[in-house]
Design a protein around this motif. Structure first.
Motif, PDB file in Angstrom:
ATOM      1  N   VAL A   7       0.854  -1.188   0.000  1.00 44.20           N
ATOM      2  CA  VAL A   7       0.000   0.000   0.000  1.00 44.20           C
ATOM      3  C   VAL A   7       0.889   1.237   0.000  1.00 44.20           C
ATOM      4  O   VAL A   7       0.621   2.224  -0.676  1.00 44.20           O
ATOM      5  N   VAL A  44       3.945  -1.354   3.891  1.00 44.36           N
ATOM      6  CA  VAL A  44       2.615  -1.529   4.469  1.00 44.36           C
ATOM      7  C   VAL A  44       1.814  -2.401   3.499  1.00 44.36           C
ATOM      8  O   VAL A  44       1.709  -2.081   2.315  1.00 44.36           O
ATOM      9  N   LEU A  45       1.277  -3.508   4.030  1.00 41.25           N
ATOM     10  CA  LEU A  45       0.532  -4.456   3.212  1.00 41.25           C
ATOM     11  C   LEU A  45      -0.910  -4.542   3.679  1.00 41.25           C
ATOM     12  O   LEU A  45      -1.186  -4.430   4.873  1.00 41.25           O
ATOM     13  N   ASN A  46      -1.820  -4.796   2.747  1.00 44.34           N
ATOM     14  CA  ASN A  46      -3.191  -5.080   3.172  1.00 44.34           C
ATOM     15  C   ASN A  46      -3.209  -6.512   3.703  1.00 44.34           C
ATOM     16  O   ASN A  46      -2.237  -7.261   3.568  1.00 44.34           O
ATOM     17  N   ASP A  47      -4.315  -6.914   4.333  1.00 41.67           N
ATOM     18  CA  ASP A  47      -4.386  -8.220   4.990  1.00 41.67           C
ATOM     19  C   ASP A  47      -4.146  -9.376   4.029  1.00 41.67           C
ATOM     20  O   ASP A  47      -3.444 -10.340   4.366  1.00 41.67           O
ATOM     21  N   ASP A  48      -4.711  -9.310   2.833  1.00 43.30           N
ATOM     22  CA  ASP A  48      -4.532 -10.397   1.861  1.00 43.30           C
ATOM     23  C   ASP A  48      -3.067 -10.537   1.441  1.00 43.30           C
ATOM     24  O   ASP A  48      -2.540 -11.646   1.361  1.00 43.30           O
ATOM     25  N   GLU A  49      -2.424  -9.423   1.178  1.00 43.32           N
ATOM     26  CA  GLU A  49      -1.010  -9.450   0.780  1.00 43.32           C
ATOM     27  C   GLU A  49      -0.143  -9.974   1.925  1.00 43.32           C
ATOM     28  O   GLU A  49       0.804 -10.734   1.706  1.00 43.32           O
TER      29      GLU A  49
END
Length: 107
Positions: A7, A44-49
């Motif tokens: 992100v 910063v990663l989203n939950d799926d990533e």
């Protein structure tokens, strides 16, 4: 490279760790070291990533730590550190990483 799309990404330093290259291929790992300091990037990663990355990074445990961005902002992060089982399995002797691997790490 791993088809992970952050992100956001921010340069930072992480005290209390050092960079170590292990195994036949000279793979990088963060090793706890009270006198160490790593420079890198907070992704910063989203939950799926994040779940996808966890599946890729087998043999590692998440270790939580505080990083500091270059503007002085403290950020809680996790660092993948090789777990005891992976260390016991061993990877042969430690080698220097390839130039291509070092280039990937620096991108």
């Amino acid at each position: 490279l791993l088809n992970i799309n952050p992100v956001s990404s921010t340069p930072a330093k992480l005290s209390g760790f050092r960079l170590h290259f292990f195994g036949e291929a000279g793979m990088a790992e963060a090793v706890a070291d009270q006198d160490g300091c790593l420079h890198g990037v907070i992704h910063v990663l989203n939950d799926d990533e994040a779940r996808r990355l966890d599946k890729i990074e087998t043999g590692y445990d998440k270790t939580f730590a505080m990083a500091v961005t270059y503007d002085g902002t403290e950020v809680e992060v996790f660092v993948y550190c090789r777990n005891d089982e992976a260390i016991k399995r061993g990877e042969g002797h430690d080698n220097v990483p390839s130039e291509r691997y070092l280039q990937i790490l620096s991108e």
